[in-house]
Structures are given as structure tokens and as C-alpha cells.
Design a protein around this motif. Structure first.
Motif, PDB file in Angstrom:
ATOM      1  N   LEU A   2       0.833  -1.183   0.000  1.00  0.00           N
ATOM      2  CA  LEU A   2       0.000   0.000   0.000  1.00  0.00           C
ATOM      3  C   LEU A   2       0.869   1.234   0.000  1.00  0.00           C
ATOM      4  CD1 LEU A   2      -2.554  -1.141   2.723  1.00  0.00           C
ATOM      5  CD2 LEU A   2      -2.711  -1.412   0.266  1.00  0.00           C
ATOM      6  N   VAL A   3       0.457   2.194  -0.789  1.00  0.00           N
ATOM      7  CA  VAL A   3       1.194   3.454  -0.870  1.00  0.00           C
ATOM      8  C   VAL A   3       0.322   4.523  -0.239  1.00  0.00           C
ATOM      9  CG1 VAL A   3       2.270   5.135  -2.366  1.00  0.00           C
ATOM     10  CG2 VAL A   3       2.313   2.696  -2.964  1.00  0.00           C
ATOM     11  N   PHE A   4       0.766   5.093   0.857  1.00  0.00           N
ATOM     12  CA  PHE A   4       0.014   6.124   1.552  1.00  0.00           C
ATOM     13  C   PHE A   4       0.832   7.391   1.642  1.00  0.00           C
ATOM     14  CE2 PHE A   4      -1.703   2.363   4.045  1.00  0.00           C
ATOM     15  CZ  PHE A   4      -2.813   2.240   3.224  1.00  0.00           C
ATOM     16  N   ILE A   5       0.166   8.497   1.445  1.00  0.00           N
ATOM     17  CA  ILE A   5       0.763   9.799   1.771  1.00  0.00           C
ATOM     18  C   ILE A   5      -0.147  10.398   2.818  1.00  0.00           C
ATOM     19  CG2 ILE A   5       1.421  12.056   0.890  1.00  0.00           C
ATOM     20  CD1 ILE A   5       1.703  10.789  -1.853  1.00  0.00           C
ATOM     21  N   TRP A   6       0.314  10.450   4.035  1.00  0.00           N
ATOM     22  CA  TRP A   6      -0.512  10.878   5.153  1.00  0.00           C
ATOM     23  C   TRP A   6      -0.172  12.310   5.543  1.00  0.00           C
ATOM     24  CZ3 TRP A   6      -0.414   6.286   9.187  1.00  0.00           C
ATOM     25  CH2 TRP A   6      -0.976   5.150   8.560  1.00  0.00           C
ATOM     26  N   CYS A  30     -13.608  15.808  18.173  1.00  0.00           N
ATOM     27  CA  CYS A  30     -12.447  16.146  17.336  1.00  0.00           C
ATOM     28  C   CYS A  30     -12.058  14.912  16.550  1.00  0.00           C
ATOM     29  CB  CYS A  30     -11.284  16.678  18.168  1.00  0.00           C
ATOM     30  SG  CYS A  30     -10.691  15.561  19.434  1.00  0.00           S
ATOM     31  N   VAL A  31     -11.438  15.129  15.380  1.00  0.00           N
ATOM     32  CA  VAL A  31     -11.135  14.035  14.450  1.00  0.00           C
ATOM     33  C   VAL A  31      -9.682  14.137  13.991  1.00  0.00           C
ATOM     34  CG1 VAL A  31     -11.717  12.938  12.250  1.00  0.00           C
ATOM     35  CG2 VAL A  31     -13.523  13.955  13.657  1.00  0.00           C
ATOM     36  N   THR A  32      -9.039  12.999  13.887  1.00  0.00           N
ATOM     37  CA  THR A  32      -7.691  12.907  13.293  1.00  0.00           C
ATOM     38  C   THR A  32      -7.767  11.946  12.104  1.00  0.00           C
ATOM     39  OG1 THR A  32      -6.643  13.278  15.434  1.00  0.00           O
ATOM     40  CG2 THR A  32      -5.279  12.306  13.699  1.00  0.00           C
ATOM     41  N   LEU A  33      -7.374  12.396  10.951  1.00  0.00           N
ATOM     42  CA  LEU A  33      -7.459  11.543   9.762  1.00  0.00           C
ATOM     43  C   LEU A  33      -6.395  11.934   8.746  1.00  0.00           C
ATOM     44  CD1 LEU A  33     -10.372  12.519   7.375  1.00  0.00           C
ATOM     45  CD2 LEU A  33      -9.316  14.089   8.984  1.00  0.00           C
ATOM     46  N   SER A  34      -6.204  11.075   7.761  1.00  0.00           N
ATOM     47  CA  SER A  34      -5.275  11.353   6.653  1.00  0.00           C
ATOM     48  C   SER A  34      -6.042  12.119   5.591  1.00  0.00           C
ATOM     49  CB  SER A  34      -4.724  10.059   6.071  1.00  0.00           C
ATOM     50  OG  SER A  34      -3.977   9.358   7.033  1.00  0.00           O
ATOM     51  N   THR A  35      -5.459  13.191   5.121  1.00  0.00           N
ATOM     52  CA  THR A  35      -6.155  14.027   4.150  1.00  0.00           C
ATOM     53  C   THR A  35      -5.828  13.681   2.706  1.00  0.00           C
ATOM     54  OG1 THR A  35      -4.403  15.672   4.240  1.00  0.00           O
ATOM     55  CG2 THR A  35      -6.263  15.947   5.768  1.00  0.00           C
ATOM     56  N   THR A  36      -4.724  12.948   2.472  1.00  0.00           N
ATOM     57  CA  THR A  36      -4.352  12.595   1.091  1.00  0.00           C
ATOM     58  C   THR A  36      -3.926  11.133   1.049  1.00  0.00           C
ATOM     59  OG1 THR A  36      -3.611  14.845   0.661  1.00  0.00           O
ATOM     60  CG2 THR A  36      -2.885  13.133  -0.879  1.00  0.00           C
ATOM     61  N   ILE A  37      -4.534  10.356   0.181  1.00  0.00           N
ATOM     62  CA  ILE A  37      -4.211   8.940   0.006  1.00  0.00           C
ATOM     63  C   ILE A  37      -4.010   8.682  -1.480  1.00  0.00           C
ATOM     64  CG2 ILE A  37      -5.027   6.564   0.234  1.00  0.00           C
ATOM     65  CD1 ILE A  37      -4.396   7.802   2.884  1.00  0.00           C
ATOM     66  N   THR A  38      -2.931   8.002  -1.811  1.00  0.00           N
ATOM     67  CA  THR A  38      -2.662   7.586  -3.198  1.00  0.00           C
ATOM     68  C   THR A  38      -2.609   6.069  -3.245  1.00  0.00           C
ATOM     69  OG1 THR A  38      -1.409   9.595  -3.649  1.00  0.00           O
ATOM     70  CG2 THR A  38      -1.085   7.751  -5.157  1.00  0.00           C
ATOM     71  N   ALA A  39      -3.331   5.472  -4.163  1.00  0.00           N
ATOM     72  CA  ALA A  39      -3.362   4.015  -4.293  1.00  0.00           C
ATOM     73  C   ALA A  39      -3.420   3.651  -5.770  1.00  0.00           C
ATOM     74  CB  ALA A  39      -4.549   3.438  -3.531  1.00  0.00           C
ATOM     75  N   GLY A  42      -7.129  -1.752  -8.853  1.00  0.00           N
ATOM     76  CA  GLY A  42      -7.087  -3.194  -8.658  1.00  0.00           C
ATOM     77  C   GLY A  42      -6.699  -3.601  -7.266  1.00  0.00           C
ATOM     78  N   LEU A  43      -6.034  -2.690  -6.534  1.00  0.00           N
ATOM     79  CA  LEU A  43      -5.604  -2.999  -5.180  1.00  0.00           C
ATOM     80  C   LEU A  43      -6.620  -2.433  -4.195  1.00  0.00           C
ATOM     81  CD1 LEU A  43      -1.772  -2.389  -5.537  1.00  0.00           C
ATOM     82  CD2 LEU A  43      -3.106  -4.450  -5.987  1.00  0.00           C
ATOM     83  N   CYS A  44      -6.154  -1.903  -3.083  1.00  0.00           N
ATOM     84  CA  CYS A  44      -7.051  -1.360  -2.073  1.00  0.00           C
ATOM     85  C   CYS A  44      -6.432  -0.118  -1.462  1.00  0.00           C
ATOM     86  CB  CYS A  44      -7.363  -2.391  -0.992  1.00  0.00           C
ATOM     87  SG  CYS A  44      -5.893  -3.050  -0.167  1.00  0.00           S
ATOM     88  N   ALA A  45      -7.271   0.672  -0.783  1.00  0.00           N
ATOM     89  CA  ALA A  45      -6.817   1.878  -0.099  1.00  0.00           C
ATOM     90  C   ALA A  45      -7.342   1.860   1.320  1.00  0.00           C
ATOM     91  CB  ALA A  45      -7.303   3.132  -0.829  1.00  0.00           C
ATOM     92  N   VAL A  46      -6.481   2.168   2.276  1.00  0.00           N
ATOM     93  CA  VAL A  46      -6.870   2.267   3.684  1.00  0.00           C
ATOM     94  C   VAL A  46      -6.790   3.733   4.087  1.00  0.00           C
ATOM     95  CG1 VAL A  46      -6.291   1.640   6.046  1.00  0.00           C
ATOM     96  CG2 VAL A  46      -6.142  -0.077   4.230  1.00  0.00           C
ATOM     97  N   ILE A  47      -7.875   4.263   4.628  1.00  0.00           N
ATOM     98  CA  ILE A  47      -7.915   5.661   5.084  1.00  0.00           C
ATOM     99  C   ILE A  47      -7.904   5.651   6.615  1.00  0.00           C
ATOM    100  CG2 ILE A  47      -9.312   7.750   5.234  1.00  0.00           C
ATOM    101  CD1 ILE A  47      -9.521   5.452   2.209  1.00  0.00           C
ATOM    102  N   PRO A  48      -6.768   5.958   7.230  1.00  0.00           N
ATOM    103  CA  PRO A  48      -6.707   5.973   8.697  1.00  0.00           C
ATOM    104  C   PRO A  48      -7.535   7.134   9.264  1.00  0.00           C
ATOM    105  CG  PRO A  48      -4.521   5.824   7.709  1.00  0.00           C
ATOM    106  CD  PRO A  48      -5.463   6.213   6.625  1.00  0.00           C
ATOM    107  N   CYS A  49      -8.256   6.857  10.335  1.00  0.00           N
ATOM    108  CA  CYS A  49      -9.123   7.878  10.920  1.00  0.00           C
ATOM    109  C   CYS A  49      -9.471   7.486  12.355  1.00  0.00           C
ATOM    110  CB  CYS A  49     -10.391   8.027  10.084  1.00  0.00           C
ATOM    111  SG  CYS A  49     -11.647   9.094  10.807  1.00  0.00           S
TER     112      CYS A  49
END
Length: 430
Positions: A2-6, A30-39, A42-49
Motif C-alpha cells: 500500500l502506498v500512503f501519503i498521510w 475532534c477528528v484525526t485523519l489522513s487528508t491525502t491517500i494515493t493508491a 485493482g488494489l485497495c486503499a486504507v484511510i486511517p481515521c
């Protein structure tokens, strides 16, 4: 993989006016999350939050917008933690899930499987509790998902290949996603031929759960390699994902093998000529080749002998490995038994030949030597003529001699008529 840019965004301010805890108390969440995800497709993307709230959450929802607009939260959501809710955008059904199914853990991280390029966009979070006021939309920040073309390739592992020994190759699909299992295919190709299947192979697919939402998909190929059929050929692992996304990796098979040495060249030479022998050893990896002569302890490659030895060793990828022995201006001392020894890892094989050296003496006697054969022929002819004359004279002399009374003579008489009769042997009286 997985390729993430957090880029982690929180409600804490840099000017120190309010700390994060004070902000959470003021807003009630209040919320903490990743604002930019690159994937990749055919694969998958995980959005941390993750989030904090004064109320206990009951429902977590995610919405997708083409642009970061507040009103998109009123459209159909792409995920709803209440499975009884069926108002899910059709393209996302069955592809989106929370990393932590228990929403009371306040973990809003989610995964999108079987990614498509159309999944690119902006994702907004909504959390609901039991009361009407126990709800919040997090519109201060959003997650931007960018889906690119599939670039990652399968990972192929090839252990050492030894001729005749069974071996197992493995191919692992890129990404660790829990979506639709990819189709993994093995293909094998000889040089100048089309892809085909390896004969006598055994393939098996395997899915390994790494976490609750991540999996590893792999395939194995088991066969017995041979130098003739498999060495220096290509093996390809092709992985096909949902949406016609396909990637492959090709590797070259190198089979370890060892063949008996072979010696080429003329083993009978004349004195003064050159002896040129070549020892050929077909093996992978290359063997160490050594020339020796029986009766001496000298390695001919060492050039210790007081002769003009010249040995070369050539390594070629697609041909046997050679070691040539060249002896210039051969003498009778060079005759004998020569041995080629090939050492391959812990094995040793030999081949030998016997070299014969024939003499090549020439007598230098000028014009006389050139006339000698004609002289011998003339003498022989003269002797033959004299013998014939002698025989002729002897024959004539015998014809002129008359028999005497003392010479017994035997004669055969034959009657001229046809009457009954018989032959008579007459002996003259003494």
C-alpha cells in the motif's frame, strides 16, 4: 503493498489559543485523519481515521464527493456501519468496510477494495449517536483519494534449481487487500516459442489473513527442472485483478547441472607440427577445467613446463565452457596421455586422450636422390629382360638335343583309327 501519503490534520491550533483537548471540549468532538491517500487500481486503499466525542457513537458513515462540498453529505453514502441500511451507492456495495467493526472504539478508519479509477474523489465523515444532537459532520477537513494505474508487479521467489530435484516457486500478488482474490497464472516460454505450461507441474493458490481486513494472495509452482528443457528459459507469473487490471513479472530459470568433459582435436601429429586439443564441459555455473599429462605432476595451465603452452578458458552463456591446450613445435617427448579434469562444486569428472607423435625425418641428398627411383626401375627392367633371354636360349637348346640309348624315354601313342584299342606305354630296351 500500500502506498500512503498521510497528512495528519487535527483541531489543535498553532497559535496556542486552544489546545486539542480544549477544542474537543468546546465542540464536543475532534477528528484525526489522513487528508491525502494515493493508491493503485485493482488494489485497495486504507484511510486511517480516529475521533473523540462526548457521546457514544452508534453509526459511522462515509460520503464521497467529486469536490469538497458540504452538500455531498446529503447524497447516498459509500459506507454505513448499520448493515440494515441499504442506501449505499451501487458502485461501492461490498467493497468498503471499517478496520474496526466496533464503532464504540471510535476508530473510523476504513478500507476500499478492488479499487477503480472512478473511486478518486473526496471522502467526508459523519458520526451519529442515539440522540438527535449526538451527531456531527466533520467538514473541517476531508480525505482526498487518488487512484492511479496499477504499477506494482508480483513478487516471484525462485530457490536454487538443481537438475532432477523437485523445486517449488512462489508468486505473491501485489497489495494486501481483502477484496476479490486475484487470478494468478504461471506461464513458461522457451526461446523463440510461445507461452505454455510447464509439463508435470503442480500449482496451488493460497490466501493468508494478515489482519482482519488485509490478506496475502499467492500461488506456488512445483516441478522437476532439467537443463535441456528449463535452463535459460523464462517463467512468468501473471496476476489479474477485478476490472481487467493485470500485472506480470518474468524471471529467467538457471538450472544447476554438470556434464562429463569431452575432448576434441587431432591426437596424432607429426614432429614439428602443433598439437591443439580442446576440452569442453557443459555446466552451470561454469566448471573449473585443468589439463595434466600423465607422468608429470605439472598443471599445464601453470606454464611451468619449458614448452610453449598456451591455455585459454572461455565462458559463454549459451554454449559449453572450453579450455584449449596448444603445444607448438611438437616433439616425441610430447607424446603420451593427457587428462582433462573438470571440477564442479563438490564433483569432479575426467576425460583423457593418448597423443601419438610420428617422426618426419627427411634426407637431403640433392639430385642423386631424385634419380634413384629411376635407376632402381632400370636395373629391375634389365634383370627381367636378361632372365627372359636366358629362358628362351635354354628352351631352344633343349629342343635340338637328341635322345641317346641310355636315356629312357616315355611316349604316349594314340591310334589314328577308331577301332577298339588302348594306349600303350613303351620303354625302349636297354
Amino acid at each position: 503493498m500500500l502506498v500512503f501519503i498521510w497528512i495528519i490534520v487535527s483541531l489543535s491550533t498553532n497559535n496556542g489559543a486552544l489546545g486539542q483537548e480544549e477544542k474537543c471540549q468546546q465542540l464536543g468532538y475532534c477528528v484525526t485523519l489522513s487528508t491525502t491517500i494515493t493508491a493503485e487500481a485493482g488494489l485497495c486503499a486504507v484511510i486511517p481515521c480516529s475521533f473523540k466525542s462526548e457521546f457514544e457513537p452508534k453509526v459511522i458513515m462515509w460520503f464521497k464527493c467529486e469536490k469538497p462540498q458540504y452538500r455531498c453529505t446529503y447524497s447516498d453514502h459509500v459506507f454505513h456501519s448499520d448493515k440494515s441500511n441499504t442506501d449505499i451507492q451501487s458502485g461501492f456495495k461490498g467493497r468498503v468496510s471499517l478496520l474496526e467493526p466496533d464503532v464504540t472504539q471510535k476508530n473510523c478508519s476504513f478500507i476500499i477494495n478492488d479499487l477503480r479509477k472512478s473511486d478518486s474523489g473526496y471522502y467526508l465523515l459523519r458520526v451519529e449517536g442515539e440522540g438527535e444532537k449526538d451527531t456531527f459532520f466533520y467538514t473541517v477537513a476531508y480525505t482526498s483519494l487518488s487512484v492511479k494505474d496499477l504499477n506494482q508487479k508480483p513478487e516471484v521467489k525462485i530457490p536454487p534449481l538443481i537438475e532432477g530435484q523437485q523445486v517449488t516457486l512462489s508468486c505473491t500478488a501485489p497489495g494486501f487487500c481483502s477484496g476479490s482474490p486475484p487470478k494468478i497464472t504461471w506461464m513458461w516460454r522457451r526461446k523463440g516459442e510461445k507461452d505454455s505450461h510447464i509439463q508435470g507441474n503442480i500449482t496451488a493458490s493460497k490466501t493468508e489473513n494478515l489482519t482482519a481486513v488485509t490478506q496475502s494472495h499467492s500461488s506456488t509452482l512445483t516441478f522437476k527442472p532439467s537443463a535441456e528443457n528449463h535452463h535459460n528459459t523464462n517463467i512468468t507469473c501473471r496476476v489479474s485483478f477485478t476490472g481487467n487490471e493485470t500485472r506480470k513479472r518474468t524471471e529467467t530459470l538457471n538450472v544447476n547441472y554438470f556434464r562429463k568433459p569431452q575432448i576434441f582435436g587431432k591426437t596424432t601429429v607429426k614432429e614439428g607440427d602443433d598439437l591443439n586439443l580442446t576440452c569442453s564441459v557443459d555446466s552451470f555455473p561454469p566448471s573449473f577445467i585443468k589439463w595434466t599429462k600423465v607422468g608429470t605432476e605439472t598443471d599445464l595451465q601453470s606454464n611451468i613446463l619449458n614448452k610453449s603452452y598456451n591455455s585459454t578458458q572461455t565462458f559463454l552463456n549459451e554454449s559449453p565452457h572450453n579450455s584449449s591446450l596448444l603445444i607448438i613445435n611438437v616433439t616425441s617427448e610430447d607424446a603420451g596421455r593427457y587428462i582433462c579434469t573438470a571440477t564442479y562444486q563438490n564433483d569432479t569428472l575426467t576425460e583423457e586422450v593418448i597423443v601419438h607423435v610420428t617422426s618426419n625425418h627427411v634426407t637431403h641428398c640433392g639430385v642423386g636422390c631424385a634419380a634413384l627411383p629411376w635407376a632402381i626401375a632400370g636395373v629391375s627392367l634389365s634383370v627381367n629382360v636378361l632372365c627372359m633371354i636366358y629362358i628362351w636360349l635354354l628352351w631352344n637348346t633343349r629342343k635340338k638335343m637328341k635322345p641317346t640309348e641310355g636315356d629312357p624315354t616315355y611316349m604316349f601313342l594314340q591310334k589314328s583309327d577308331t577301332s577298339a584299342g588302348y594306349d600303350t606305354i613303351v620303354q625302349r630296351p636297354r
